[in-house]
Design a protein around this motif. Structure first.
Motif, PDB file in Angstrom:
ATOM      1  N   SER A 122      -4.889   6.540  -1.144  1.00  9.36           N
ATOM      2  CA  SER A 122      -5.340   5.163  -1.192  1.00  9.36           C
ATOM      3  C   SER A 122      -6.171   4.837   0.035  1.00  9.36           C
ATOM      4  O   SER A 122      -5.982   5.403   1.111  1.00  9.36           O
ATOM      5  CB  SER A 122      -4.134   4.211  -1.259  1.00  9.36           C
ATOM      6  N   LEU A 123      -7.094   3.941  -0.131  1.00 11.17           N
ATOM      7  CA  LEU A 123      -7.847   3.398   0.988  1.00 11.17           C
ATOM      8  C   LEU A 123      -7.039   2.236   1.563  1.00 11.17           C
ATOM      9  O   LEU A 123      -6.336   1.541   0.838  1.00 11.17           O
ATOM     10  CB  LEU A 123      -9.208   2.924   0.496  1.00 11.17           C
ATOM     11  N   ARG A 124      -7.133   2.025   2.870  1.00 16.94           N
ATOM     12  CA  ARG A 124      -6.234   1.046   3.494  1.00 16.94           C
ATOM     13  C   ARG A 124      -6.979   0.103   4.434  1.00 16.94           C
ATOM     14  O   ARG A 124      -7.863   0.509   5.182  1.00 16.94           O
ATOM     15  CB  ARG A 124      -5.128   1.756   4.281  1.00 16.94           C
ATOM     16  N   ILE A 125      -6.565  -1.161   4.365  1.00 15.96           N
ATOM     17  CA  ILE A 125      -7.015  -2.184   5.293  1.00 15.96           C
ATOM     18  C   ILE A 125      -5.793  -2.662   6.069  1.00 15.96           C
ATOM     19  O   ILE A 125      -4.836  -3.168   5.475  1.00 15.96           O
ATOM     20  CB  ILE A 125      -7.682  -3.361   4.557  1.00 15.96           C
ATOM     21  N   ALA A 126      -5.812  -2.475   7.387  1.00 14.59           N
ATOM     22  CA  ALA A 126      -4.700  -2.890   8.247  1.00 14.59           C
ATOM     23  C   ALA A 126      -5.211  -3.946   9.217  1.00 14.59           C
ATOM     24  O   ALA A 126      -6.247  -3.753   9.858  1.00 14.59           O
ATOM     25  CB  ALA A 126      -4.130  -1.696   9.012  1.00 14.59           C
ATOM     26  N   CYS A 127      -4.497  -5.054   9.327  1.00 17.48           N
ATOM     27  CA  CYS A 127      -4.957  -6.168  10.155  1.00 17.48           C
ATOM     28  C   CYS A 127      -3.863  -6.631  11.098  1.00 17.48           C
ATOM     29  O   CYS A 127      -2.698  -6.753  10.701  1.00 17.48           O
ATOM     30  CB  CYS A 127      -5.401  -7.340   9.285  1.00 17.48           C
ATOM     31  N   ILE A 128      -4.259  -6.907  12.339  1.00 18.79           N
ATOM     32  CA  ILE A 128      -3.334  -7.444  13.327  1.00 18.79           C
ATOM     33  C   ILE A 128      -3.349  -8.960  13.191  1.00 18.79           C
ATOM     34  O   ILE A 128      -4.327  -9.622  13.565  1.00 18.79           O
ATOM     35  CB  ILE A 128      -3.744  -7.052  14.764  1.00 18.79           C
ATOM     36  N   SER A 129      -2.292  -9.517  12.644  1.00 22.19           N
ATOM     37  CA  SER A 129      -2.180 -10.971  12.586  1.00 22.19           C
ATOM     38  C   SER A 129      -1.231 -11.401  13.704  1.00 22.19           C
ATOM     39  O   SER A 129      -1.479 -11.124  14.863  1.00 22.19           O
ATOM     40  CB  SER A 129      -1.739 -11.438  11.201  1.00 22.19           C
ATOM     41  N   SER A 130      -0.117 -12.051  13.394  1.00 21.76           N
ATOM     42  CA  SER A 130       0.806 -12.479  14.444  1.00 21.76           C
ATOM     43  C   SER A 130       2.013 -13.155  13.820  1.00 21.76           C
ATOM     44  O   SER A 130       1.922 -13.712  12.721  1.00 21.76           O
ATOM     45  CB  SER A 130       0.117 -13.463  15.394  1.00 21.76           C
ATOM     46  N   LYS A 147      -3.699 -17.563  11.823  1.00 21.66           N
ATOM     47  CA  LYS A 147      -2.854 -16.399  11.573  1.00 21.66           C
ATOM     48  C   LYS A 147      -2.113 -16.541  10.243  1.00 21.66           C
ATOM     49  O   LYS A 147      -1.920 -15.562   9.522  1.00 21.66           O
ATOM     50  CB  LYS A 147      -1.883 -16.186  12.732  1.00 21.66           C
ATOM     51  N   ARG A 148      -1.710 -17.765   9.904  1.00 23.66           N
ATOM     52  CA  ARG A 148      -1.106 -17.964   8.585  1.00 23.66           C
ATOM     53  C   ARG A 148      -2.145 -17.724   7.494  1.00 23.66           C
ATOM     54  O   ARG A 148      -1.832 -17.162   6.439  1.00 23.66           O
ATOM     55  CB  ARG A 148      -0.520 -19.370   8.455  1.00 23.66           C
ATOM     56  N   PHE A 149      -3.369 -18.154   7.742  1.00 27.47           N
ATOM     57  CA  PHE A 149      -4.454 -17.873   6.804  1.00 27.47           C
ATOM     58  C   PHE A 149      -4.587 -16.371   6.580  1.00 27.47           C
ATOM     59  O   PHE A 149      -4.713 -15.900   5.441  1.00 27.47           O
ATOM     60  CB  PHE A 149      -5.768 -18.444   7.347  1.00 27.47           C
ATOM     61  N   GLN A 150      -4.563 -15.596   7.664  1.00 28.72           N
ATOM     62  CA  GLN A 150      -4.679 -14.148   7.528  1.00 28.72           C
ATOM     63  C   GLN A 150      -3.543 -13.572   6.696  1.00 28.72           C
ATOM     64  O   GLN A 150      -3.763 -12.709   5.833  1.00 28.72           O
ATOM     65  CB  GLN A 150      -4.719 -13.502   8.920  1.00 28.72           C
ATOM     66  N   ASN A 151      -2.320 -14.028   6.964  1.00 33.13           N
ATOM     67  CA  ASN A 151      -1.174 -13.552   6.188  1.00 33.13           C
ATOM     68  C   ASN A 151      -1.380 -13.798   4.692  1.00 33.13           C
ATOM     69  O   ASN A 151      -1.176 -12.906   3.857  1.00 33.13           O
ATOM     70  CB  ASN A 151       0.109 -14.244   6.637  1.00 33.13           C
ATOM     71  N   SER A 152      -1.779 -15.021   4.350  1.00 34.47           N
ATOM     72  CA  SER A 152      -1.955 -15.390   2.939  1.00 34.47           C
ATOM     73  C   SER A 152      -3.141 -14.658   2.319  1.00 34.47           C
ATOM     74  O   SER A 152      -3.092 -14.249   1.148  1.00 34.47           O
ATOM     75  CB  SER A 152      -2.157 -16.899   2.803  1.00 34.47           C
ATOM     76  N   TYR A 153      -4.201 -14.487   3.092  1.00 40.13           N
ATOM     77  CA  TYR A 153      -5.390 -13.825   2.561  1.00 40.13           C
ATOM     78  C   TYR A 153      -5.093 -12.363   2.227  1.00 40.13           C
ATOM     79  O   TYR A 153      -5.504 -11.856   1.170  1.00 40.13           O
ATOM     80  CB  TYR A 153      -6.529 -13.925   3.568  1.00 40.13           C
ATOM     81  N   LEU A 154      -4.377 -11.689   3.100  1.00 36.33           N
ATOM     82  CA  LEU A 154      -4.034 -10.290   2.838  1.00 36.33           C
ATOM     83  C   LEU A 154      -3.104 -10.171   1.634  1.00 36.33           C
ATOM     84  O   LEU A 154      -3.219  -9.238   0.833  1.00 36.33           O
ATOM     85  CB  LEU A 154      -3.393  -9.664   4.077  1.00 36.33           C
ATOM     86  N   GLU A 155      -2.194 -11.117   1.497  1.00 34.47           N
ATOM     87  CA  GLU A 155      -1.313 -11.126   0.319  1.00 34.47           C
ATOM     88  C   GLU A 155      -2.133 -11.311  -0.955  1.00 34.47           C
ATOM     89  O   GLU A 155      -1.906 -10.633  -1.968  1.00 34.47           O
ATOM     90  CB  GLU A 155      -0.283 -12.239   0.461  1.00 34.47           C
ATOM     91  N   ALA A 156      -3.102 -12.220  -0.895  1.00 34.08           N
ATOM     92  CA  ALA A 156      -3.952 -12.463  -2.063  1.00 34.08           C
ATOM     93  C   ALA A 156      -4.796 -11.240  -2.408  1.00 34.08           C
ATOM     94  O   ALA A 156      -4.946 -10.889  -3.587  1.00 34.08           O
ATOM     95  CB  ALA A 156      -4.855 -13.666  -1.794  1.00 34.08           C
ATOM     96  N   LEU A 157      -5.336 -10.572  -1.395  1.00 34.67           N
ATOM     97  CA  LEU A 157      -6.148  -9.382  -1.658  1.00 34.67           C
ATOM     98  C   LEU A 157      -5.303  -8.230  -2.185  1.00 34.67           C
ATOM     99  O   LEU A 157      -5.781  -7.417  -2.980  1.00 34.67           O
ATOM    100  CB  LEU A 157      -6.889  -8.955  -0.394  1.00 34.67           C
ATOM    101  N   ASP A 172      -0.175  -5.682   6.901  1.00 33.32           N
ATOM    102  CA  ASP A 172      -0.270  -6.898   7.705  1.00 33.32           C
ATOM    103  C   ASP A 172       0.675  -6.731   8.893  1.00 33.32           C
ATOM    104  O   ASP A 172       1.893  -6.739   8.728  1.00 33.32           O
ATOM    105  CB  ASP A 172       0.128  -8.105   6.848  1.00 33.32           C
ATOM    106  N   ILE A 173       0.103  -6.581  10.086  1.00 35.64           N
ATOM    107  CA  ILE A 173       0.901  -6.326  11.295  1.00 35.64           C
ATOM    108  C   ILE A 173       1.058  -7.632  12.059  1.00 35.64           C
ATOM    109  O   ILE A 173       0.062  -8.267  12.429  1.00 35.64           O
ATOM    110  CB  ILE A 173       0.242  -5.260  12.188  1.00 35.64           C
ATOM    111  N   ARG A 174       2.307  -8.022  12.319  1.00 33.74           N
ATOM    112  CA  ARG A 174       2.595  -9.315  12.939  1.00 33.74           C
ATOM    113  C   ARG A 174       3.369  -9.105  14.238  1.00 33.74           C
ATOM    114  O   ARG A 174       4.605  -9.150  14.255  1.00 33.74           O
ATOM    115  CB  ARG A 174       3.396 -10.187  11.979  1.00 33.74           C
ATOM    116  N   PRO A 175       2.666  -8.888  15.337  1.00 34.54           N
ATOM    117  CA  PRO A 175       3.362  -8.682  16.612  1.00 34.54           C
ATOM    118  C   PRO A 175       3.841 -10.002  17.209  1.00 34.54           C
ATOM    119  O   PRO A 175       3.315 -11.079  16.915  1.00 34.54           O
ATOM    120  CB  PRO A 175       2.279  -8.047  17.511  1.00 34.54           C
ATOM    121  N   GLY A 176       4.837  -9.873  18.097  1.00 36.36           N
ATOM    122  CA  GLY A 176       5.188 -10.969  18.979  1.00 36.36           C
ATOM    123  C   GLY A 176       4.293 -10.908  20.203  1.00 36.36           C
ATOM    124  O   GLY A 176       3.140 -10.471  20.127  1.00 36.36           O
TER     125      GLY A 176
END
Length: 241
Positions: A122-130, A147-157, A172-176
């Motif tokens: 599979s091809l992969r898109i990995a994003c650092i959100s928070s 950052k919430r937008f990013q979370n929702s956008y990745l879920e939608a995609l 979707d990577i969500r660091p502290g």
């Protein structure tokens, strides 16, 4: 994307050390050259500003020069504590974390949609959100909202890729709090070294994780935040002075 410093730089270096062939991009040409010189597996670099409308074209050119890309990692982002609600800072944050993010991720999605993956991978898109995307943070309104937008956008995609039966996966990577220039001298607690965070991110990508909260302490904190009702949350004072 965003490999000139911080988490993005350390993810690029970690991937290279684990045998990946890596191309890096960011706004600062000198820093890109420095990072590229650190590992032989970093074979290409391009100056790209995600806020520039021409950024997708440069990224596509870079992918062609590398002979194709199987993983896109997006680490570009800005943010401030902004209790005075400086409109310039809010708009800059939205421009980078929402508009720039969408510009690059959609470009990669559409590029991947036309490709046949090698060896059925599979091809992969990995994003650092928070973790900041979990709730609206009064101390950093635009940052937490984007950052919430990013979370929702990745879920939608993720859903869209399944609807279209495309071999595109998402992480979707969500660091502290990570000890980088973004929060330098902030005094925030539980700051994590970026090298450790990068190793956790690469491990999550290689293990096909869809969502990763870094680390376990922040996973517990996020779980607690989600349990709090809105009426209580908006009464909390979450600000580091």
């Amino acid at each position: 994307m965003g490999a000139t410093s911080g988490i993005g730089m350390h993810v690029a270096l970690t991937l290279a050390r684990r045998g990946w062939t890596v191309g890096i991009a960011g706004r600062r040409a000198e820093r890109l050259r420095q990072v590229e010189s650190m590992e032989s597996n970093i074979v290409c670099s391009k100056v790209i500003d995600v806020c520039d409308k021409d950024a997708p074209r440069i990224l596509t050119q870079m992918a062609e020069e590398m002979g194709g890309v199987e993983l896109y990692c997006h680490s570009s982002g800005i943010g401030w504590q902004n209790t005075q609600l400086d409109c310039g800072k809010e708009l800059d944050t939205v421009n980078t974390n929402a508009l720039g993010f969408t510009r690059m991720v959609t470009a990669v999605f559409n590029m991947f949609a036309t490709r046949t993956p090698v060896n059925n991978h599979s091809l992969r898109i990995a994003c650092i959100s928070s973790i900041a995307g979990t709730k609206g943070l009064g101390a950093a309104p635009a940052y937490s909202a984007t950052k919430r937008f990013q979370n929702s956008y990745l879920e939608a995609l993720t859903q869209l890729a399944r609807m279209r039966r495309l071999p595109i996966r998402f992480t979707d990577i969500r660091p502290g709090f990570v000890d980088t220039a973004l929060i330098a001298s902030s005094g925030f607690p539980m700051q994590m070294p970026p090298e450790k965070v990068a190793r956790a991110i690469v491990k999550a990508i290689e293990k096909d994780r869809s969502v990763l909260v870094v680390d376990w302490r922040y996973a517990l904190l996020v779980a607690l935040w989600r349990m709090l009702p809105r009426w209580l949350w908006v009464r909390l004072k979450l600000q580091k002075t």
